[in-house]
Design a protein around this motif. Sequence first.
Motif, PDB file in Angstrom:
ATOM      1  N   ALA A  24      16.688  -2.315   0.224  1.00 41.20           N
ATOM      2  CA  ALA A  24      18.054  -1.978   0.617  1.00 41.20           C
ATOM      3  C   ALA A  24      18.415  -0.558   0.180  1.00 41.20           C
ATOM      4  N   ARG A  25      17.936  -0.161  -0.996  1.00 37.81           N
ATOM      5  CA  ARG A  25      18.275   1.154  -1.526  1.00 37.81           C
ATOM      6  C   ARG A  25      17.579   2.268  -0.760  1.00 37.81           C
ATOM      7  N   HIS A  26      16.307   2.067  -0.390  1.00 38.92           N
ATOM      8  CA  HIS A  26      15.507   3.162   0.179  1.00 38.92           C
ATOM      9  C   HIS A  26      15.254   3.028   1.680  1.00 38.92           C
ATOM     10  N   GLY A  27      15.608   1.914   2.259  1.00 38.12           N
ATOM     11  CA  GLY A  27      15.492   1.765   3.698  1.00 38.12           C
ATOM     12  C   GLY A  27      14.048   1.717   4.202  1.00 38.12           C
ATOM     13  N   GLU A  28      13.865   2.200   5.433  1.00 44.12           N
ATOM     14  CA  GLU A  28      12.558   2.117   6.082  1.00 44.12           C
ATOM     15  C   GLU A  28      11.475   2.931   5.378  1.00 44.12           C
ATOM     16  N   ARG A  29      11.877   3.953   4.661  1.00 42.40           N
ATOM     17  CA  ARG A  29      10.879   4.797   4.004  1.00 42.40           C
ATOM     18  C   ARG A  29      10.326   4.161   2.729  1.00 42.40           C
ATOM     19  N   TYR A  30      10.885   3.009   2.345  1.00 40.37           N
ATOM     20  CA  TYR A  30      10.495   2.441   1.059  1.00 40.37           C
ATOM     21  C   TYR A  30       8.994   2.158   0.968  1.00 40.37           C
ATOM     22  N   ARG A  31       8.405   1.600   2.033  1.00 38.64           N
ATOM     23  CA  ARG A  31       6.987   1.238   1.955  1.00 38.64           C
ATOM     24  C   ARG A  31       6.115   2.473   1.725  1.00 38.64           C
ATOM     25  N   TRP A  32       6.545   3.649   2.241  1.00 36.45           N
ATOM     26  CA  TRP A  32       5.779   4.881   2.020  1.00 36.45           C
ATOM     27  C   TRP A  32       5.967   5.394   0.594  1.00 36.45           C
ATOM     28  N   LEU A  33       7.159   5.216   0.048  1.00 34.67           N
ATOM     29  CA  LEU A  33       7.386   5.593  -1.346  1.00 34.67           C
ATOM     30  C   LEU A  33       6.562   4.705  -2.282  1.00 34.67           C
ATOM     31  N   LEU A  34       6.442   3.438  -1.923  1.00 32.33           N
ATOM     32  CA  LEU A  34       5.628   2.515  -2.710  1.00 32.33           C
ATOM     33  C   LEU A  34       4.156   2.922  -2.651  1.00 32.33           C
ATOM     34  N   LEU A  35       3.704   3.279  -1.453  1.00 33.69           N
ATOM     35  CA  LEU A  35       2.312   3.705  -1.298  1.00 33.69           C
ATOM     36  C   LEU A  35       2.038   4.973  -2.104  1.00 33.69           C
ATOM     37  N   LEU A  36       2.985   5.926  -2.075  1.00 33.63           N
ATOM     38  CA  LEU A  36       2.839   7.148  -2.873  1.00 33.63           C
ATOM     39  C   LEU A  36       2.736   6.818  -4.358  1.00 33.63           C
ATOM     40  N   SER A  37       3.523   5.849  -4.803  1.00 28.10           N
ATOM     41  CA  SER A  37       3.534   5.496  -6.222  1.00 28.10           C
ATOM     42  C   SER A  37       2.166   5.015  -6.688  1.00 28.10           C
TER      43      SER A  37
ATOM     44  N   MET B 246      -0.646   5.519  -5.117  1.00 29.16           N
ATOM     45  CA  MET B 246      -1.661   6.535  -4.831  1.00 29.16           C
ATOM     46  C   MET B 246      -1.830   7.477  -6.026  1.00 29.16           C
ATOM     47  N   VAL B 247      -0.738   7.848  -6.662  1.00 27.61           N
ATOM     48  CA  VAL B 247      -0.823   8.762  -7.811  1.00 27.61           C
ATOM     49  C   VAL B 247      -1.642   8.125  -8.932  1.00 27.61           C
TER      50      VAL B 247
ATOM     51  N   GLY C  93      -5.425  11.301   0.125  1.00 30.73           N
ATOM     52  CA  GLY C  93      -4.949  11.732  -1.185  1.00 30.73           C
ATOM     53  C   GLY C  93      -5.923  11.391  -2.293  1.00 30.73           C
ATOM     54  N   VAL C  94      -6.525  10.202  -2.199  1.00 29.77           N
ATOM     55  CA  VAL C  94      -7.397   9.731  -3.268  1.00 29.77           C
ATOM     56  C   VAL C  94      -8.710  10.522  -3.321  1.00 29.77           C
ATOM     57  N   VAL C  95      -9.306  10.858  -2.160  1.00 31.17           N
ATOM     58  CA  VAL C  95     -10.599  11.550  -2.188  1.00 31.17           C
ATOM     59  C   VAL C  95     -10.461  13.008  -2.623  1.00 31.17           C
ATOM     60  N   LEU C  96      -9.253  13.549  -2.525  1.00 31.49           N
ATOM     61  CA  LEU C  96      -9.082  14.922  -2.993  1.00 31.49           C
ATOM     62  C   LEU C  96      -9.272  15.024  -4.510  1.00 31.49           C
ATOM     63  N   ALA C  97      -8.983  13.917  -5.229  1.00 36.19           N
ATOM     64  CA  ALA C  97      -9.122  13.939  -6.692  1.00 36.19           C
ATOM     65  C   ALA C  97     -10.564  14.190  -7.118  1.00 36.19           C
ATOM     66  N   PRO C  98     -11.548  13.397  -6.639  1.00 32.26           N
ATOM     67  CA  PRO C  98     -12.924  13.696  -7.039  1.00 32.26           C
ATOM     68  C   PRO C  98     -13.478  14.949  -6.393  1.00 32.26           C
ATOM     69  N   ALA C  99     -12.896  15.395  -5.262  1.00 30.75           N
ATOM     70  CA  ALA C  99     -13.397  16.608  -4.616  1.00 30.75           C
ATOM     71  C   ALA C  99     -12.999  17.859  -5.399  1.00 30.75           C
ATOM     72  N   ILE C 100     -11.769  17.859  -5.912  1.00 26.26           N
ATOM     73  CA  ILE C 100     -11.256  19.031  -6.612  1.00 26.26           C
ATOM     74  C   ILE C 100     -11.463  18.919  -8.124  1.00 26.26           C
ATOM     75  N   GLY C 101     -11.428  17.678  -8.631  1.00 32.05           N
ATOM     76  CA  GLY C 101     -11.474  17.445 -10.067  1.00 32.05           C
ATOM     77  C   GLY C 101     -12.607  18.133 -10.808  1.00 32.05           C
ATOM     78  N   PRO C 102     -13.875  17.950 -10.374  1.00 34.55           N
ATOM     79  CA  PRO C 102     -14.972  18.582 -11.116  1.00 34.55           C
ATOM     80  C   PRO C 102     -14.879  20.105 -11.172  1.00 34.55           C
ATOM     81  N   SER C 103     -14.371  20.723 -10.098  1.00 30.09           N
ATOM     82  CA  SER C 103     -14.233  22.178 -10.114  1.00 30.09           C
ATOM     83  C   SER C 103     -13.207  22.614 -11.156  1.00 30.09           C
ATOM     84  N   VAL C 104     -12.045  21.936 -11.163  1.00 26.19           N
ATOM     85  CA  VAL C 104     -11.019  22.248 -12.158  1.00 26.19           C
ATOM     86  C   VAL C 104     -11.530  21.895 -13.553  1.00 26.19           C
ATOM     87  N   GLY C 105     -12.245  20.762 -13.643  1.00 23.12           N
ATOM     88  CA  GLY C 105     -12.778  20.337 -14.932  1.00 23.12           C
ATOM     89  C   GLY C 105     -13.762  21.328 -15.518  1.00 23.12           C
TER      90      GLY C 105
END
Length: 491
Positions: free
Chosen positions: A15-28, A30-31, A156-168
């Motif tokens: 009710a608070r977030h409307g139709e976009r709620y499921r995408w906000l949940l997915l973002l949560s 995903m992080v 979003g998830v595959v970018l973590a192992p793709a970029i992570g080792p370089s930054v690491g």
Amino acid sequence: MPAPSSPGSLAALRARHGERYRWLLLLSVMVGTMAAIMSSTIVNVAIPDMSQHFALGQARAQWVTSGFMVATTVSMLTTPWLLSRYGYRLTYAGAMLVLLLGGVGGGFAQDFGLVLVARVAEGLAAGVVQPIPAVIILHAFQPHEQGRASGIFGMGVVLAPAIGPSVGGLLVDWFGWRSIFFMVVPLCLASLWLAYKFVPVTAPGGVEANRRGAPLDWRGLLLGTAGTLCLLNGLVTLHGGSASEALGLLAASAVSVAAFIAWQRRLLHQSRKPLMDLRLFQYRPFAMGSIVAFIYGTALFGSTYLLPVFLQMGLKMSPSHVGTLMLPAGLVLAVTIALVGRLADRRPTHLLVCTGLGLLALSFALMVCVSPVSPLWMLVAFTALGRVGLGFILPSLNLGALRPLDRALISQGSSAIGFLRMLGGAAGVSLCGIFLEWRLSAHGATLISGGADPARLAAFAETFLVLALLCGVALVAAWRLRATEGSRGPL
């Protein structure tokens, strides 16, 4: 079910977030999953410095990786029980808190034993978190949106192992190996904030979490853990120890798995809650998807080990050159997942998985044509082709295997298929090493001899062909993923 006025209830959040709620949940979620996956890969770049700091041999240093993988693999089996007993929010936030403490504890540890404990804690948290997004996607999104959601999440998830080792690698050079453990801290803090803002307190299906529900199947968990440990240690021993000890461990693994299956069947017959609901495998798409997941995990993790070794030891490329070569492939994978996710809403998932396995097999087979005089573009193209194949598989496999399941079995299915994929991956690294060592011995070659040795290249070529063959076997099972698409109930 929680009262509608409760701030954490599903109804209040929608009710608070409307139709976009499921995408906000997915973002949560995903992080948090990005943090979990990053913690699984980024520590590898710190192992040499860590080994020097604690005066470790190579075998003990590898416990940092193997301990994490075993903990991740086994803890995946507990996710359905945790979700039904504590709900989405407490399960997810609790896992993120454990991951946070593992990162901080590993960064400040003054003893290698404490580093290992921190890695096991991170692995336990990562295993609990990873099945949750698939459960949310299949409950919260309509069938025509599930592919797009899987694609966006996967990108979003595959970018973590793709970029992570370089930054690491930069962090290790600038601040030392301890900085690697602290990389997950910002993501964990962000995920905890997002969890208390967007993740509901309910269990899957929108029902109230039952704190007085069935107890955890500890006997099944112990049998599953014993089988996993014996299998992986047996393969490692087969790689570099005595044959009798390795066969003993593998035999113990087989006995543990048989006892695990028998115990799970007994609990089902007694109408009690097993750790893994074997009714899952009565669904043909799920059974075939499980076979694909195990073989796919073997080929994926095996190639993750084999490809850098081939480029450095076979083609005599520098580590920085190898890193530069792999980065475009990681970016190609992220883009492919996003595009294929949309296709999964309109095309049969078994066709997408089969296409991905075919491309992955082709990329392995083409590696046979690579030699020290091959142009750089050929290496980039063949590597990118394999990542395109992975991009077809990742968003499609879970959908094809889990959509036909009864709603009550989705959590169990996501957990089981994740467990089998990780088990195949953990075994794949050892199996690739064993096969490569065997073929090197057969050709009279070694990895450490100088120059471009044709015998060494032949051993690598044969190992790549075995991975291609494994993908071909998985392709046969993937074709049987066909099932009618059904809608899902509430989150």
